[in-house]
Motif scaffolding. Structure first.
Motif, PDB file in Angstrom:
ATOM      1  N   SER A 235     -48.072  17.577  36.945  1.00 40.87           N
ATOM      2  CA  SER A 235     -46.831  16.803  36.838  1.00 40.87           C
ATOM      3  C   SER A 235     -45.793  17.501  35.982  1.00 40.87           C
ATOM      4  N   GLY A 236     -46.195  18.619  35.376  1.00 40.08           N
ATOM      5  CA  GLY A 236     -45.232  19.483  34.692  1.00 40.08           C
ATOM      6  C   GLY A 236     -44.559  18.823  33.506  1.00 40.08           C
ATOM      7  N   PRO A 237     -43.251  19.084  33.304  1.00 38.29           N
ATOM      8  CA  PRO A 237     -42.559  18.585  32.121  1.00 38.29           C
ATOM      9  C   PRO A 237     -41.911  17.217  32.314  1.00 38.29           C
ATOM     10  N   ILE A 238     -42.314  16.475  33.336  1.00 35.97           N
ATOM     11  CA  ILE A 238     -41.673  15.190  33.614  1.00 35.97           C
ATOM     12  C   ILE A 238     -42.157  14.137  32.609  1.00 35.97           C
ATOM     13  N   SER A 239     -41.215  13.459  31.980  1.00 37.21           N
ATOM     14  CA  SER A 239     -41.557  12.470  30.953  1.00 37.21           C
ATOM     15  C   SER A 239     -40.508  11.369  30.924  1.00 37.21           C
ATOM     16  N   GLY A 240     -40.926  10.199  30.460  1.00 34.01           N
ATOM     17  CA  GLY A 240     -40.005   9.073  30.337  1.00 34.01           C
ATOM     18  C   GLY A 240     -39.666   8.405  31.648  1.00 34.01           C
ATOM     19  N   GLN A 241     -40.521   8.575  32.659  1.00 32.50           N
ATOM     20  CA  GLN A 241     -40.228   8.033  33.980  1.00 32.50           C
ATOM     21  C   GLN A 241     -41.076   6.813  34.293  1.00 32.50           C
ATOM     22  N   VAL A 242     -40.500   5.895  35.065  1.00 32.85           N
ATOM     23  CA  VAL A 242     -41.184   4.692  35.514  1.00 32.85           C
ATOM     24  C   VAL A 242     -41.150   4.670  37.034  1.00 32.85           C
ATOM     25  N   VAL A 243     -42.322   4.595  37.640  1.00 34.37           N
ATOM     26  CA  VAL A 243     -42.432   4.636  39.098  1.00 34.37           C
ATOM     27  C   VAL A 243     -43.007   3.321  39.597  1.00 34.37           C
ATOM     28  N   ASP A 244     -42.301   2.658  40.500  1.00 34.26           N
ATOM     29  CA  ASP A 244     -42.798   1.431  41.117  1.00 34.26           C
ATOM     30  C   ASP A 244     -43.704   1.779  42.290  1.00 34.26           C
ATOM     31  N   LEU A 245     -44.875   1.153  42.345  1.00 37.49           N
ATOM     32  CA  LEU A 245     -45.798   1.343  43.457  1.00 37.49           C
ATOM     33  C   LEU A 245     -45.951   0.007  44.179  1.00 37.49           C
ATOM     34  N   GLU A 246     -45.037  -0.235  45.091  1.00 37.92           N
ATOM     35  CA  GLU A 246     -45.020  -1.478  45.844  1.00 37.92           C
ATOM     36  C   GLU A 246     -44.608  -1.156  47.280  1.00 37.92           C
ATOM     37  N   GLN A 247     -44.723  -2.127  48.169  1.00 38.97           N
ATOM     38  CA  GLN A 247     -44.459  -1.899  49.583  1.00 38.97           C
ATOM     39  C   GLN A 247     -42.980  -2.044  49.942  1.00 38.97           C
ATOM     40  N   PHE A 248     -42.176  -2.451  48.981  1.00 41.57           N
ATOM     41  CA  PHE A 248     -40.751  -2.657  49.251  1.00 41.57           C
ATOM     42  C   PHE A 248     -39.971  -2.384  47.974  1.00 41.57           C
ATOM     43  N   PRO A 249     -38.688  -2.077  48.080  1.00 43.27           N
ATOM     44  CA  PRO A 249     -37.902  -1.821  46.865  1.00 43.27           C
ATOM     45  C   PRO A 249     -37.696  -3.098  46.070  1.00 43.27           C
ATOM     46  N   MET A 250     -37.841  -2.990  44.758  1.00 40.64           N
ATOM     47  CA  MET A 250     -37.631  -4.159  43.915  1.00 40.64           C
ATOM     48  C   MET A 250     -36.148  -4.449  43.719  1.00 40.64           C
ATOM     49  N   ILE A 251     -35.326  -3.436  43.866  1.00 42.87           N
ATOM     50  CA  ILE A 251     -33.881  -3.608  43.759  1.00 42.87           C
ATOM     51  C   ILE A 251     -33.290  -3.352  45.139  1.00 42.87           C
ATOM     52  N   GLY A 252     -32.560  -4.317  45.663  1.00 40.64           N
ATOM     53  CA  GLY A 252     -31.936  -4.148  46.964  1.00 40.64           C
ATOM     54  C   GLY A 252     -32.804  -4.554  48.133  1.00 40.64           C
ATOM     55  N   ARG A 253     -33.875  -5.296  47.874  1.00 35.89           N
ATOM     56  CA  ARG A 253     -34.728  -5.736  48.970  1.00 35.89           C
ATOM     57  C   ARG A 253     -34.011  -6.801  49.799  1.00 35.89           C
ATOM     58  N   ASN A 254     -34.200  -6.725  51.109  1.00 38.54           N
ATOM     59  CA  ASN A 254     -33.633  -7.721  52.008  1.00 38.54           C
ATOM     60  C   ASN A 254     -34.656  -8.836  52.225  1.00 38.54           C
ATOM     61  N   ILE A 255     -34.552  -9.906  51.463  1.00 39.04           N
ATOM     62  CA  ILE A 255     -35.493 -11.007  51.556  1.00 39.04           C
ATOM     63  C   ILE A 255     -35.202 -11.830  52.811  1.00 39.04           C
ATOM     64  N   PRO A 256     -36.193 -12.050  53.668  1.00 40.19           N
ATOM     65  CA  PRO A 256     -35.979 -12.898  54.849  1.00 40.19           C
ATOM     66  C   PRO A 256     -35.499 -14.283  54.439  1.00 40.19           C
TER      67      PRO A 256
END
Length: 265
Positions: A235-256
């Motif tokens: 993963s090299g020098p990457i730090s301070g990151q937050v990754v969402d592991l979900e099936q849809f975007p948490m921001i901008g999701r199109n809720i039925p």
């Protein structure tokens, strides 16, 4: 083997996501400190991995000195410490009406304070090994369900902590701090919670695509597979990151339009 000879503490690893991470880390060559509250389940994990690869520590992380005792066990058992995975957490329902100070303090102690003080206890050894921290958060950190108020507050706090320490500890010491926010994962605890809600144990087999576009929710092993990248040198020098592991975007999701309350995650 991406984690060959690395020594990793995984909190909350007697079951669920933590157990899956510990087993995956061991399969990649790591030595693992298993932690939790369920001694019988923890002993089973150690038996599966072998005493040459794992040790068990049973203790509530809110108890004074518990983080340091975990670090000490890693050093006594394997002589070094390369990574910490802060996975242990209390998932408990509450809203504005049921969240009092004592309840919020309890969740913050385990979900937020304990990870911070485990990082602090481990830091001298992580500096020496140029190690990494992986915090396991939740997509509820972004706002959370209406009945997961205190839990969401605690996960929002650890996300801010990840970004803060991910910058400061990497700049000063070369220690990386990143975070994964799992979505809805099929753990033993999730099955137990749904049973308490009166659902059959097979509830997860027929989920609406509103909640699970794939037709199923996420397995703990899938979160574990993603975790290895952040613990490995790749993963090299990457730090301070937050990754969402979900099936849809948490921001901008199109809720039925016909959707109702999102179930617990």
């Amino acid at each position: 083997m991406r984690l060959k000879d690395k020594v990793i503490i995984v909190t909350g690893s007697t079951m669920g996501i933590g157990r899956a991470i510990a087993k995956k880390a061991a399969s990649e060559g790591a030595k693992v400190i298993i932690h939790g509250l369920e001694e019988d389940l923890g002993a089973l994990v150690v038996s599966e991995l072998g005493r040459e690869n794992a040790r068990l520590h049973i203790e509530d992380l809110a108890i004074e000195g518990a983080p340091q005792r975990l670090v000490d066990l890693a050093l006594e058992s394997f002589g070094r410490l390369d990574s910490v995975v802060n996975n242990a957490a209390i998932v408990a329902a509450s809203d504005i009406h049921t969240t009092d100070k004592a309840f919020l303090n309890k969740l913050m102690e385990v979900n937020t304070y304990a990870p911070l003080f485990l990082i602090k206890s481990a830091l001298p050894h992580l500096i020496e090994s140029h190690g990494a921290v992986l915090n396991i958060g939740s997509i509820n950190a972004w706002s959370g369900e209406h009945n997961l108020l205190a839990y969401s507050i605690s996960k929002g706090a650890i996300m801010t902590m990840t970004r803060n320490l991910g910058d400061s500890l990497f700049r000063e010491y070369g220690v990386r701090v990143n975070q994964i926010n799992p979505g809805w994962v099929l753990t033993e605890k999730e099955i137990e919670r749904k049973r308490e809600h009166g659902l059959a144990d097979s509830w997860y087999k027929n989920l609406s695509k509103i909640y699970a576009p794939a037709g199923r929710i996420i397995w703990p092993e899938e979160i574990a597979a993603a975790s290895i990248h952040w613990l490995a040198d790749e993963s090299g020098p990457i730090s301070g990151q937050v990754v969402d592991l979900e099936q849809f975007p948490m921001i901008g999701r199109n809720i039925p339009k016909d959707s109702s309350t999102i179930p617990h995650k």
